[in-house]
Design an enzyme around this catalytic site. Structure first.
Site, PDB file in Angstrom:
ATOM      1  CE  LYS A  13      -2.281  -0.687   3.817  1.00  0.00           C
ATOM      2  NZ  LYS A  13      -1.864  -1.966   4.374  1.00  0.00           N
ATOM      3  NE  ARG A  88      -5.047  -0.962   9.759  1.00  0.00           N
ATOM      4  CZ  ARG A  88      -3.962  -0.266   9.462  1.00  0.00           C
ATOM      5  NH1 ARG A  88      -4.041   0.867   8.843  1.00  0.00           N
ATOM      6  NH2 ARG A  88      -2.771  -0.722   9.787  1.00  0.00           N
ATOM      7  NE  ARG A 127       6.770  -2.609   6.342  1.00  0.00           N
ATOM      8  CZ  ARG A 127       5.470  -2.338   6.403  1.00  0.00           C
ATOM      9  NH1 ARG A 127       4.765  -2.194   5.300  1.00  0.00           N
ATOM     10  NH2 ARG A 127       4.863  -2.245   7.563  1.00  0.00           N
ATOM     11  NE  ARG A 169       5.390  -0.232  10.363  1.00  0.00           N
ATOM     12  CZ  ARG A 169       4.200  -0.177   9.783  1.00  0.00           C
ATOM     13  NH1 ARG A 169       4.073   0.390   8.596  1.00  0.00           N
ATOM     14  NH2 ARG A 169       3.148  -0.673  10.373  1.00  0.00           N
ATOM     15  NE  ARG A 180       1.194  -4.622  11.472  1.00  0.00           N
ATOM     16  CZ  ARG A 180       2.302  -4.499  10.745  1.00  0.00           C
ATOM     17  NH1 ARG A 180       3.400  -5.130  11.089  1.00  0.00           N
ATOM     18  NH2 ARG A 180       2.304  -3.731   9.693  1.00  0.00           N
TER      19      ARG A 180
HETATM   20  P1  AMP Z   1       0.038   1.124   9.054  1.00  0.00           P
HETATM   21  O1  AMP Z   1       1.248   1.971   8.917  1.00  0.00           O
HETATM   22  O2  AMP Z   1      -1.113   1.586   8.207  1.00  0.00           O
HETATM   23  O3  AMP Z   1       0.332  -0.360   8.883  1.00  0.00           O
HETATM   24  O4  AMP Z   1      -0.479   1.290  10.560  1.00  0.00           O
HETATM   25  C1  AMP Z   1       0.338   0.888  11.653  1.00  0.00           C
HETATM   26  C2  AMP Z   1      -0.486   0.784  12.922  1.00  0.00           C
HETATM   27  O5  AMP Z   1      -1.081   2.052  13.228  1.00  0.00           O
HETATM   28  C3  AMP Z   1      -1.657  -0.192  12.891  1.00  0.00           C
HETATM   29  O6  AMP Z   1      -1.264  -1.536  13.139  1.00  0.00           O
HETATM   30  C4  AMP Z   1      -2.514   0.381  14.013  1.00  0.00           C
HETATM   31  O7  AMP Z   1      -1.996   0.074  15.277  1.00  0.00           O
HETATM   32  C5  AMP Z   1      -2.355   1.884  13.816  1.00  0.00           C
HETATM   33  N1  AMP Z   1      -3.368   2.446  12.878  1.00  0.00           N
HETATM   34  C6  AMP Z   1      -3.138   3.069  11.693  1.00  0.00           C
HETATM   35  N2  AMP Z   1      -4.279   3.454  11.108  1.00  0.00           N
HETATM   36  C7  AMP Z   1      -5.274   3.052  11.953  1.00  0.00           C
HETATM   37  C8  AMP Z   1      -6.695   3.134  11.906  1.00  0.00           C
HETATM   38  N3  AMP Z   1      -7.344   3.702  10.868  1.00  0.00           N
HETATM   39  N4  AMP Z   1      -7.393   2.611  12.952  1.00  0.00           N
HETATM   40  C9  AMP Z   1      -6.772   2.037  14.001  1.00  0.00           C
HETATM   41  N5  AMP Z   1      -5.446   1.915  14.103  1.00  0.00           N
HETATM   42  C10 AMP Z   1      -4.691   2.418  13.096  1.00  0.00           C
END
Ligand code: AMP
Length: 222
Positions: A13, A88, A127, A169, A180
Site C-alpha cells: 500500500k 480500518r 521491510r 518498524r 496484524r
Molecule cells: P500502518 O502503517 O497503516 O500499517 O499502521 C500501523 C499501525 O497504526 C496499525 O497496526 C494500528 O496500530 C495503527 N493504525 C493506523 N491506522 C489506523 C486506523 N485507521 N485505525 C486504528 N489503528 C490504526
C-alpha cells in the site's frame, strides 16, 4: 480525485501510494505515518497509541475518527486525497461515509490489494523505511544489508546520535505480523465491504513486481 487504498499490512500500500500521489497529484494521508510521527515526537497522541501500535492492535475508533476529521479539514487536501490505512474497521468506514456525505463529497475509487499471507510475512520481515522520506524498501533487494543512507532521498546515518538512515518498524516482527494479518481479516475486510455499498471498489492482485501492481492500479484509476 479521492481514493482509499486498503489491503493487509505489507501488501504494498505504502509503495503504491507514493506512485499514485505522484501520478494524480493528490495528498497522501497515511494514518500509520501520522501516528508514528506522533510517537517519535513524544506528543500526547503518541504516548496514547504507542503500546497498542507496537502490539499490532488497532487504535480506538473514536481517536481515529477525530484524527481523520481534523486531517480532512486541512487546506492541502482540498484538491484530492489518498487515504492509506483508514478506514480500518466497519465503524470507521461508516463514519467516513457519513463525514463525506455531510460535506457533499464522495470517494472516487476504493482499491483493495490482496496477496497470500506467506508472501506478506516474507516481505514484511525484511521491510525497512527511511526515517526522512518514509520510502519503504526490502532488505532482500539491498543485498540483505541495511545501507547507511537512503537510496531515494540520500538521508544519511547520524552515527553520533545513533540514528540509522533506515529503520525497521517495531511492529514488523513475525509474531506481530501474523497478528496484524488476523486483525486485517477480522476487522478491516468488513470495512471494505461497507465502503463498497457507497463507492466504486476494485480488487487488485498484489502479486508481482511494484511496476506490475502499479500498472493494474493505474488501469483501474483511468
Ligand atoms: P500502518 O502503517 O497503516 O500499517 O499502521 C500501523 C499501525 O497504526 C496499525 O497496526 C494500528 O496500530 C495503527 N493504525 C493506523 N491506522 C489506523 C486506523 N485507521 N485505525 C486504528 N489503528 C490504526
Amino acid at each position: 480525485m479521492r481514493i482509499v487504498i486498503m489491503g493487509p499490512p505489507g501488501v504494498g500500500k505504502g509503495t503504491q501510494s507514493h506512485q499514485i500521489v505522484r501520478d494524480k497529484g493528490v495528498t497522501h494521508i497515511s494514518t500509520g505515518d501520522i501516528l508514528r510521527i506522533a510517537i517519535r515526537r513524544g506528543t500526547e497522541l503518541g504516548k496514547k497509541v504507542q503500546k497498542v501500535m507496537n502490539a499490532g492492535d488497532l487504535v480506538s475508533d473514536e481517536l481515529m475518527m477525530e484524527l481523520i476529521k481534523h486531517r480532512l479539514s486541512e487546506d492541502d487536501v482540498k484538491t484530492g486525497w489518498l487515504l492509506d490505512g483508514f478506514p480500518r474497521t466497519a465503524m470507521q468506514a461508516a463514519g467516513l461515509a457519513e463525514l463525506l456525505d455531510d460535506i457533499d463529497q464522495k470517494v472516487d475509487m476504493v482499491l483493495v490489494i490482496s496477496a497470500p499471507a506467506e508472501e506478506i510475512v516474507r516481505r514484511l520481515a525484511g521491510r525497512i523505511t527511511c526515517r526522512v522520506c518514509n520510502e519503504v524498501m526490502n532488505l532482500v533487494g539491498l543485498g540483505n544489508e541495511t545501507p547507511k543512507f537512503c537510496p531515494f532521498c540520500g538521508n544519511a546515518e547520524d552515527e553520533s546520535r545513533h540514528k540509522p538512515a533506515l529503520y525497521q518498524r517495531a511492529d514488523d516482527t513475525e509474531e506481530t505480523i501474523r497478528h496484524r494479518l488476523e486483525v486485517f481479516r477480522k476487522k478491516t475486510l468488513p470495512a471494505a465491504w461497507i465502503l463498497e455499498e457507497h463507492y466504486p471498489l476494485a480488487e487488485i492482485d498484489g502479486m508481482g513486481t511494484v511496476e506490475e501492481v502499479g500498472k493494474r492500479i493505474a488501469d483501474v484509476l483511468e
